[in-house]
Structures are given as C-alpha cells and as structure tokens.
Design a protein around this motif. Structure first.
Motif, PDB file in Angstrom:
ATOM      1  N   PRO A   1       0.941  -1.107   0.130  1.00 47.27           N
ATOM      2  CA  PRO A   1      -0.116   0.083   0.130  1.00 47.27           C
ATOM      3  C   PRO A   1       0.928   1.453   0.143  1.00 47.27           C
ATOM      4  N   LEU A   2       0.303   2.191  -0.539  1.00 51.92           N
ATOM      5  CA  LEU A   2       1.050   3.581  -0.996  1.00 51.92           C
ATOM      6  C   LEU A   2       1.044   4.253   0.668  1.00 51.92           C
ATOM      7  N   THR A   3       2.076   4.980   1.052  1.00 55.21           N
ATOM      8  CA  THR A   3       2.172   5.791   2.154  1.00 55.21           C
ATOM      9  C   THR A   3       1.384   6.998   1.979  1.00 55.21           C
ATOM     10  N   GLU A   4       1.004   7.496   3.147  1.00 54.84           N
ATOM     11  CA  GLU A   4       0.146   8.636   3.148  1.00 54.84           C
ATOM     12  C   GLU A   4       0.983   9.817   2.498  1.00 54.84           C
ATOM     13  N   ASN A   5       2.177   9.710   2.592  1.00 55.44           N
ATOM     14  CA  ASN A   5       2.998  10.760   2.076  1.00 55.44           C
ATOM     15  C   ASN A   5       3.117  10.832   0.727  1.00 55.44           C
ATOM     16  N   ILE A   6       3.248   9.683  -0.191  1.00 50.70           N
ATOM     17  CA  ILE A   6       3.223   9.587  -1.498  1.00 50.70           C
ATOM     18  C   ILE A   6       1.777   9.901  -1.887  1.00 50.70           C
TER      19      ILE A   6
ATOM     20  N   ALA B   1       0.236   3.107 -10.868  1.00 51.94           N
ATOM     21  CA  ALA B   1      -0.190   2.445  -9.966  1.00 51.94           C
ATOM     22  C   ALA B   1      -0.476   3.527  -8.911  1.00 51.94           C
ATOM     23  N   VAL B   2       0.272   4.563  -8.940  1.00 52.54           N
ATOM     24  CA  VAL B   2      -0.030   5.653  -7.841  1.00 52.54           C
ATOM     25  C   VAL B   2      -1.575   6.376  -8.480  1.00 52.54           C
ATOM     26  N   LEU B   3      -1.723   6.645  -9.673  1.00 53.65           N
ATOM     27  CA  LEU B   3      -2.999   7.132 -10.025  1.00 53.65           C
ATOM     28  C   LEU B   3      -3.985   6.527  -9.952  1.00 53.65           C
ATOM     29  N   ALA B   4      -3.769   4.765  -9.900  1.00 55.07           N
ATOM     30  CA  ALA B   4      -4.902   4.196  -9.773  1.00 55.07           C
ATOM     31  C   ALA B   4      -5.203   4.017  -8.226  1.00 55.07           C
ATOM     32  N   THR B   5      -4.406   4.379  -7.410  1.00 51.42           N
ATOM     33  CA  THR B   5      -4.502   4.412  -5.711  1.00 51.42           C
ATOM     34  C   THR B   5      -5.451   5.533  -5.569  1.00 51.42           C
ATOM     35  N   LEU B   6      -4.885   6.773  -6.248  1.00 50.74           N
ATOM     36  CA  LEU B   6      -5.768   8.083  -6.029  1.00 50.74           C
ATOM     37  C   LEU B   6      -7.134   8.092  -6.359  1.00 50.74           C
ATOM     38  N   SER B   7      -7.388   7.213  -7.635  1.00 51.98           N
ATOM     39  CA  SER B   7      -8.704   6.955  -8.239  1.00 51.98           C
ATOM     40  C   SER B   7      -9.628   6.242  -7.011  1.00 51.98           C
ATOM     41  N   GLU B   8      -8.888   5.118  -6.394  1.00 50.33           N
ATOM     42  CA  GLU B   8      -9.706   4.089  -5.525  1.00 50.33           C
ATOM     43  C   GLU B   8      -9.989   4.869  -4.372  1.00 50.33           C
ATOM     44  N   GLN B   9      -9.067   6.035  -4.064  1.00 52.88           N
ATOM     45  CA  GLN B   9      -9.496   6.852  -2.851  1.00 52.88           C
ATOM     46  C   GLN B   9     -10.550   7.920  -2.897  1.00 52.88           C
TER      47      GLN B   9
END
Length: 257
Positions: free
Chosen positions: A2-7, A48-56
């Motif tokens: 999982p990506l850290t909050e900082n990222i 993957a970063v953008l996918a995580t942003l979208s999921e959130q």
C-alpha cells in the motif's frame, strides 16, 4: 505494498497542480521527499499511483491509454530531436510516465520505433481501399490519393525526417513506414484487382502504382519546397488521378497517328 500517506498526498498535490498527465515519477519523488529508487520500490509505477488516487476518490480524470500516450509522445520527440538523438527517457518525459514504463511496454528503442512506425501513415486506410474496391477505378484512386495526401500534410515533419533517414541510410531507415513509397504494395493490390477485371491495361500494376505514388508525392512536395501550403487533398487527388488515367493531351492529339 500500500502507498504511504506521504506519497498519496504528494501525488494528489501534483494532480491538482498539473493534472493526471502533467507529472512524472521524478516529480513525485521530489514532492514526497523520497529518492527515486525508494519511490519506485514503494509505488511500483506512475499508473499504480494514479490508480490508488482514483480508488480513494481523488479525481484523476479520463486518461488516455498509457501505450497511446507514449506513441503520441514519440511524434513530438522524434520530430523535435530526430530518431538518432531521441532517447526513451525523452519519450517517457513527454508522455508523463517513468522510463521503466516505456521499457516495459516496448522493450527497447528499436521496439518503440518499430511500433511507432506501424501506427503512423495511411496504411490502414489504404488497405481498406485495396481490399474493398468499389468497381469504380477512378473513385477508388481518388479516395486513395486524397487519403495519402491528407496524411502527408498531417505528418509533414515526420515525412521529412523519414526521408532524410532513408536518404542517409541511417540505422532506423528500415524500420520506418512514414514514407509514401511504403504504400506502393497496397496500391499495387488495388490496381491488380482492376487489371484482372480488364479495367486496366496489361502494364505491370507494380510499375503503375509506383508512377501514381510518384505523381502524388511530386504534386505535394513541389508546393511544400516552394514554401507554399500543401495542396488541398480532394482537388489534388482528382487532378493527379485524371492525369494518371486520361493523360494531359487533348482528345484530338491522342487520335493523331
């Protein structure tokens, strides 16, 4: 992982400032205060970063397919720097992805240029005309001519670059399909179908195709080399097709023994 909050927070700031296609992993590394290696280890890739942003629930917009964006970036980078000087890193930067993404998608520079060459030019439209003749030779030739002239105008910088590469015999010459000469094979197929039906004379369809493409190329480059705008595709297509099929001599002159 999982990506850290900082990222996530750093990525969200960059998206808000520059849009989803407006930052690279290098930008994200600087914004998050991480080394490039650490960022790639934790995040994997920009996608993957953008996918995580979208999921959130963070709006990242409707984005073009990464492969399409890389190929679109090739057009910008190659016309600006040339095939020899351009690097995969340049293309990645223009596409807004990491270099690893380009390598993963295309393998190496040769693979990238080969794929790029197969996606430009009028081959698909030419193939449609060759495989589906209407029975009207003049109309089909005009359609093919207009298609070719339109693509030449759209890709003028690439056309110049490809011709220079072929003339100097550079290492990328054999990979390029931007030159209009490459459509000759498809045009030959079209003329062969009309020769078989008796609509064309007994001359070699391959030579006829070369002559037709040569006339189109000359009509296009003649105006461009004189510093004039490219010819209007429809009008130029009709004229070249007329000269090719009918000649320029008057009917009376053609009847003269």
């Amino acid at each position: 992982m999982p990506l850290t909050e900082n990222i996530i927070e750093a990525a969200a700031r960059l998206v808000a400032l520059h849009g989803p296609d407006g930052f690279t992993m290098d930008d994200l590394a600087r914004e998050s205060g991480l080394s490039r290696a650490t960022l790639y280890r934790q995040a994997g890739s920009r996608e993957a970063v953008l996918a995580t942003l979208s999921e959130q629930g963070i709006e990242v917009g409707r984005r073009a397919d990464v492969r399409e964006r890389i190929l679109a970036a090739c057009r910008v980078v190659f016309t600006r720097a040339g095939f020899e000087a351009a690097t995969l890193e340049d293309v990645a930067r223009e596409a807004g992805v990491g270099p690893a993404t380009v390598y993963r998608q295309f393998g190496d520079k040769q693979g990238l240029i080969t794929t790029f060459a197969s996606h430009i030019g009028p081959r698909r439209a030419m193939q449609e005309a060759a495989l589906n003749p209407t029975g009207d030779l003049r109309a089909d030739l005009e359609r093919v001519a207009a298609t070719l002239l339109r693509y030449m105008a759209q890709d003028l910088d690439l056309l110049k670059l490809a011709l220079l590469e072929k003339m100097r015999g550079g290492q990328w010459a054999e990979l390029l399909d931007a030159s209009p000469i490459r459509v000759r094979t498809t045009l030959t197929q079209l003329l062969e179908s009309y020769a078989a039906s008796g609509a064309l004379g007994p001359d070699d369809p391959g030579r006829m195709a070369m002559a037709f493409v040569g006339m189109l190329f000359a009509s296009f480059m003649g105006t461009v080399l004189e510093g004039q705008p490219p010819p209007e595709p429809g009008e130029a297509a009709r004229f070249v097709t007329h000269v090719f099929l009918d000649g320029v001599a008057s009917k009376k002159a053609r009847r003269t023994p």
